[in-house]
Design an enzyme around this catalytic site. Structure first.
Site, mmCIF file in Angstrom:
data_model
loop_
_atom_site.group_PDB
_atom_site.id
_atom_site.type_symbol
_atom_site.label_atom_id
_atom_site.label_comp_id
_atom_site.label_asym_id
_atom_site.label_seq_id
_atom_site.Cartn_x
_atom_site.Cartn_y
_atom_site.Cartn_z
ATOM 1 N N ASP A 188 38.701 21.637 45.324
ATOM 2 C CA ASP A 188 38.135 21.768 46.677
ATOM 3 C C ASP A 188 36.898 20.962 47.043
ATOM 4 O OD1 ASP A 188 40.034 22.991 48.230
ATOM 5 O OD2 ASP A 188 39.171 25.057 47.672
ATOM 6 N N LYS A 209 41.917 33.249 44.486
ATOM 7 C CA LYS A 209 41.056 32.146 43.628
ATOM 8 C C LYS A 209 40.127 32.829 42.760
ATOM 9 C CE LYS A 209 41.255 28.661 47.212
ATOM 10 N NZ LYS A 209 40.642 27.548 48.173
#
Ligand code: NDP
Length: 291
Positions: A112, A76
């Site tokens: 997220d 990420k």
């Protein structure tokens, strides 16, 4: 032209999840039904990618038949340097979990944060005024802290096994006011009586017997506290919290909401949330039956 129209003229689209490992990912189980429900001719694939192959994998996303990708551990952060543009929120989170291919240009975003906020709002329509205690200081905790700021909670404290990492998270997200400390019993005993939203963002919970804190300490929480676990399964923490008659939220709604936002970014269309939610729940139930 929407992606639906382009897809029917150009053939089938490709999209997938990049990580190492990815075999355990629930993303295909919720994204494929989402794509199908929108009528988009696309296949969602698992793209296992060791770190050495990440540049090649990301370069492949520029192909005209690729919608984009999800990104999971451990890439990420590393993936950010390989993209043309990163959204300010993803930059702040220090993590990209969604890549969008816009005519060969790769944009990175982080869904997220909005995914967590949306999941919390479903069970806690008025989170402002809550005092949040986040356990863990990794990438997920960072996204949670940004989401809590967006939810305008009254206070945010992050506790971590490695207390320095909690301090770095708090400093890195300045000017958001975040308290930081060690995830130990003394600190927990001091903070839990004022905590009205407890969030497990550690990696602990996937296996029976794994808990981020001694469960008897849940007795210190106020009766109106909400206990959230990012683990998208039933955990010992959630079972114990319900035993104490506290409201609870597991990680599946966050997973569904972050996935729905990614799908909307790839396709330019509203995601079929109910379809994706049902598919994710079915996939989780099937997995629990197997093992
Ligand atoms: P990271 O690897 O970045 O962070 C892991 C965190 O867990 C760190 O704070 C680490 O502490 C802590 N930890 C690990 N082992 C222990 C231990 N034995 N005792 C105490 N603390 C421990 O992972 P992420 O932040 O990306 O993910 C965390 C969790 O959130 C995972 O379970 C992941 O599946 C879940 N998640 C769920 C999502 C959803 O949509 N529901 C989205 C993203 C994540 P330390 O720094 O001291 O090592």
């Amino acid at each position: 032209m929407t992606r639906t129209e382009a897809g029917t003229t150009a053939g089938s689209w490709r999209v997938g999840v990049i990580g190492d490992p990815v075999a355990h990912s629930l993303s295909p189980a919720l994204q494929q039904p989402g794509l199908d429900a929108l009528g988009i001719p696309a296949r969602y694939a698992l793209w296992p990618t060791p770190a050495t192959e990440l540049p090649h994998r990301v370069a492949g996303l520029r192909e005209p038949d690729v919608l984009g990708a999800n990104v999971t551990l451990p890439h990420k952060l590393a993936v950010m340097a390989l993209l043309d543009e990163v959204s300010p929120l993803a930059e702040r989170a220090g993590a990209v979990n969604t890549i969008i291919n816009r005519h060969g240009r790769l944009l990175g975003d982080n869904t997220d944060i909005a995914g967590f906020a949306a999941a919390v709002r479903e069970v806690c329509p008025d989170p402002a005024g809550r005092h949040a205690l986040v356990l863990g200081a990794g990438g997920a905790a960072r996204a949670v802290a940004l989401a809590l700021d967006e939810l305008r909670v009254a206070g945010i404290t992050v506790l971590n096994r490695n207390a320095d990492r909690a301090s770095r998270l708090a400093t890195g997200l300045s000017p958001v006011a975040i308290g930081a400390g060690a995830l130990d019993e003394t600190t927990l005993r001091r903070l839990l009586p004022q905590t009205t939203m407890l969030i497990n963002a550690t990696a602990l919970g996937w296996h029976a017997g794994e808990t981020p804190l001694p469960l008897d300490l849940l007795a210190l929480l106020p009766d109106d506290a909400l206990v959230v676990d990012l683990t998208y399964r039933e955990t010992d923490l959630l079972i114990a919290a319900r035993g104490r008659r506290l409201a609870t939220l597991d990680g599946l709604p966050m997973l569904v909401h972050q996935g729905a936002r990614a799908l909307a970014l790839w396709t330019g269309q509203g995601a079929p949330l109910a379809v994706m939610r049902a598919a994710a729940a079915a996939a989780r139930a099937a997995r629990e039956r197997v093992g």
